[in-house]
Design a protein around this motif. Structure first.
Motif, PDB file in Angstrom:
ATOM      1  N   ILE A   7      28.740  38.261  41.710  1.00  0.00           N
ATOM      2  CA  ILE A   7      29.552  39.136  42.559  1.00  0.00           C
ATOM      3  C   ILE A   7      30.898  39.377  41.893  1.00  0.00           C
ATOM      4  CG2 ILE A   7      30.753  39.327  44.773  1.00  0.00           C
ATOM      5  CD1 ILE A   7      28.432  37.746  46.026  1.00  0.00           C
ATOM      6  N   ASN A   8      31.503  38.335  41.356  1.00  0.00           N
ATOM      7  CA  ASN A   8      32.777  38.490  40.640  1.00  0.00           C
ATOM      8  C   ASN A   8      32.639  39.397  39.429  1.00  0.00           C
ATOM      9  OD1 ASN A   8      34.522  37.042  42.260  1.00  0.00           O
ATOM     10  ND2 ASN A   8      33.963  35.090  41.325  1.00  0.00           N
ATOM     11  N   GLU A   9      31.533  39.264  38.705  1.00  0.00           N
ATOM     12  CA  GLU A   9      31.297  40.143  37.549  1.00  0.00           C
ATOM     13  C   GLU A   9      31.196  41.596  37.980  1.00  0.00           C
ATOM     14  OE1 GLU A   9      28.191  39.156  34.720  1.00  0.00           O
ATOM     15  OE2 GLU A   9      28.518  37.021  35.107  1.00  0.00           O
ATOM     16  N   LEU A  10      30.498  41.846  39.089  1.00  0.00           N
ATOM     17  CA  LEU A  10      30.365  43.213  39.599  1.00  0.00           C
ATOM     18  C   LEU A  10      31.727  43.763  40.004  1.00  0.00           C
ATOM     19  CD1 LEU A  10      28.731  45.670  40.490  1.00  0.00           C
ATOM     20  CD2 LEU A  10      28.239  44.463  42.643  1.00  0.00           C
ATOM     21  N   ILE A  11      32.508  42.961  40.710  1.00  0.00           N
ATOM     22  CA  ILE A  11      33.842  43.403  41.138  1.00  0.00           C
ATOM     23  C   ILE A  11      34.708  43.712  39.922  1.00  0.00           C
ATOM     24  CG2 ILE A  11      35.984  42.638  42.254  1.00  0.00           C
ATOM     25  CD1 ILE A  11      34.147  41.060  44.245  1.00  0.00           C
ATOM     26  N   GLN A  12      34.703  42.843  38.927  1.00  0.00           N
ATOM     27  CA  GLN A  12      35.500  43.072  37.718  1.00  0.00           C
ATOM     28  C   GLN A  12      35.019  44.309  36.962  1.00  0.00           C
ATOM     29  OE1 GLN A  12      38.406  41.582  37.068  1.00  0.00           O
ATOM     30  NE2 GLN A  12      37.985  40.583  39.017  1.00  0.00           N
ATOM     31  N   ALA A  13      33.704  44.533  36.917  1.00  0.00           N
ATOM     32  CA  ALA A  13      33.155  45.706  36.232  1.00  0.00           C
ATOM     33  C   ALA A  13      33.601  46.993  36.920  1.00  0.00           C
ATOM     34  CB  ALA A  13      31.636  45.629  36.184  1.00  0.00           C
ATOM     35  N   LEU A  14      33.636  47.000  38.243  1.00  0.00           N
ATOM     36  CA  LEU A  14      34.052  48.191  38.983  1.00  0.00           C
ATOM     37  C   LEU A  14      35.534  48.493  38.791  1.00  0.00           C
ATOM     38  CD1 LEU A  14      32.032  47.594  42.261  1.00  0.00           C
ATOM     39  CD2 LEU A  14      31.691  49.462  40.629  1.00  0.00           C
ATOM     40  N   ARG A  15      36.314  47.486  38.434  1.00  0.00           N
ATOM     41  CA  ARG A  15      37.754  47.686  38.240  1.00  0.00           C
ATOM     42  C   ARG A  15      38.063  48.507  36.983  1.00  0.00           C
ATOM     43  NH1 ARG A  15      41.529  42.778  38.936  1.00  0.00           N
ATOM     44  NH2 ARG A  15      42.999  44.487  38.704  1.00  0.00           N
ATOM     45  N   CYS A  16      37.075  48.759  36.129  1.00  0.00           N
ATOM     46  CA  CYS A  16      37.330  49.578  34.938  1.00  0.00           C
ATOM     47  C   CYS A  16      37.531  51.045  35.301  1.00  0.00           C
ATOM     48  CB  CYS A  16      36.194  49.423  33.924  1.00  0.00           C
ATOM     49  SG  CYS A  16      34.714  50.357  34.331  1.00  0.00           S
ATOM     50  N   PRO A  22      41.651  45.616  42.833  1.00  0.00           N
ATOM     51  CA  PRO A  22      40.770  44.517  43.240  1.00  0.00           C
ATOM     52  C   PRO A  22      40.139  44.706  44.619  1.00  0.00           C
ATOM     53  CG  PRO A  22      43.034  43.743  42.845  1.00  0.00           C
ATOM     54  CD  PRO A  22      42.997  45.182  42.513  1.00  0.00           C
ATOM     55  N   LYS A  23      40.914  45.187  45.590  1.00  0.00           N
ATOM     56  CA  LYS A  23      40.375  45.363  46.947  1.00  0.00           C
ATOM     57  C   LYS A  23      39.328  46.475  46.992  1.00  0.00           C
ATOM     58  CE  LYS A  23      42.474  42.464  49.696  1.00  0.00           C
ATOM     59  NZ  LYS A  23      41.744  41.383  50.312  1.00  0.00           N
ATOM     60  N   SER A  24      39.620  47.602  46.342  1.00  0.00           N
ATOM     61  CA  SER A  24      38.658  48.708  46.314  1.00  0.00           C
ATOM     62  C   SER A  24      37.382  48.286  45.603  1.00  0.00           C
ATOM     63  CB  SER A  24      39.256  49.926  45.604  1.00  0.00           C
ATOM     64  OG  SER A  24      40.350  50.429  46.326  1.00  0.00           O
ATOM     65  N   ALA A  25      37.514  47.573  44.499  1.00  0.00           N
ATOM     66  CA  ALA A  25      36.346  47.109  43.754  1.00  0.00           C
ATOM     67  C   ALA A  25      35.510  46.164  44.606  1.00  0.00           C
ATOM     68  CB  ALA A  25      36.776  46.425  42.461  1.00  0.00           C
TER      69      ALA A  25
END
Length: 198
Positions: A7-16, A22-25
């Protein structure tokens, strides 16, 4: 509650993505996982296919699935006109909004010495080679109306002028439907200095 590493990897990937913090991701990640797994899989497949198969056009440097984009490959385009823009999105915007039938050259940015972006980083040597290959009679400078965009347009206009190519600049000014009292002074000044006969 500690989140799992995937889940953290997905959130970090969306931040690109631009404008995604961070909240939107986190919101996007949970939406995809909780409500739209089919959409997430389709998104993943489309991203993979795009990353594997979309490259830069060999002629204009826009994005393309083939060596030449559809615009550069179209024999009906006017090869004596060359419109210089900053991004591939600008090509799409100009082509959709106007009846321009010439070719394009995409800079992938603008001159910005403070950020280490000079003529070499923008491929201006390739643009000069295009000028030198002959056939271009007018270069239309459609860079953004920012300080960097104006500096870039000026630099390219000098490249064109020394080769006998007519440089022109797209008009900037009061937007259609705009009211003068709400237009900023820089835009209004630019509109007045660029006025034309009617």
């Amino acid at each position: 509650m500690a989140q799992d590493s995937l889940i953290n990897e997905l959130i970090q990937a969306l931040r690109c993505l631009p404008g995604v913090g961070p909240k939107s991701a986190q919101r996007m990640a949970f939406h995809l996982l909780e409500r739209n797994r089919a959409g997430a899989r389709a998104l993943a497949q489309a991203l993979t296919a795009a990353m594997d198969n979309i490259h830069h056009c060999a002629s204009c440097r826009s994005l393309s699935e083939s060596e030449l984009c559809r615009l550069c490959a179209d024999p009906r385009r006017d090869r004596s006109l060359l419109c210089v823009v900053e991004t591939p999105a600008d090509v799409l915007a100009v082509d959709r909004a106007t009846d321009y039938k010439g070719l394009y050259f995409v800079l992938m940015g603008h001159l910005s010495p403070l950020d280490g972006i000079g003529p070499n980083e923008l491929g201006l040597d390739k643009l000069a080679a295009r000028f030198d290959s002959g056939g271009i009679t007018e270069v239309i400078l459609a860079t953004n109306p920012t300080v960097e965009g104006e500096a870039t347009a000026h630099y390219i206009s000098e490249l064109a002028r020394t080769r006998g190519i007519r440089p022109t600049r797209i008009a900037h000014g009061v937007p259609l439907g705009g009211e003068l009292e709400y237009v900023d002074s820089g835009t209004l000044s630019h509109a007045f200095s660029g006025r034309r006969d009617i």
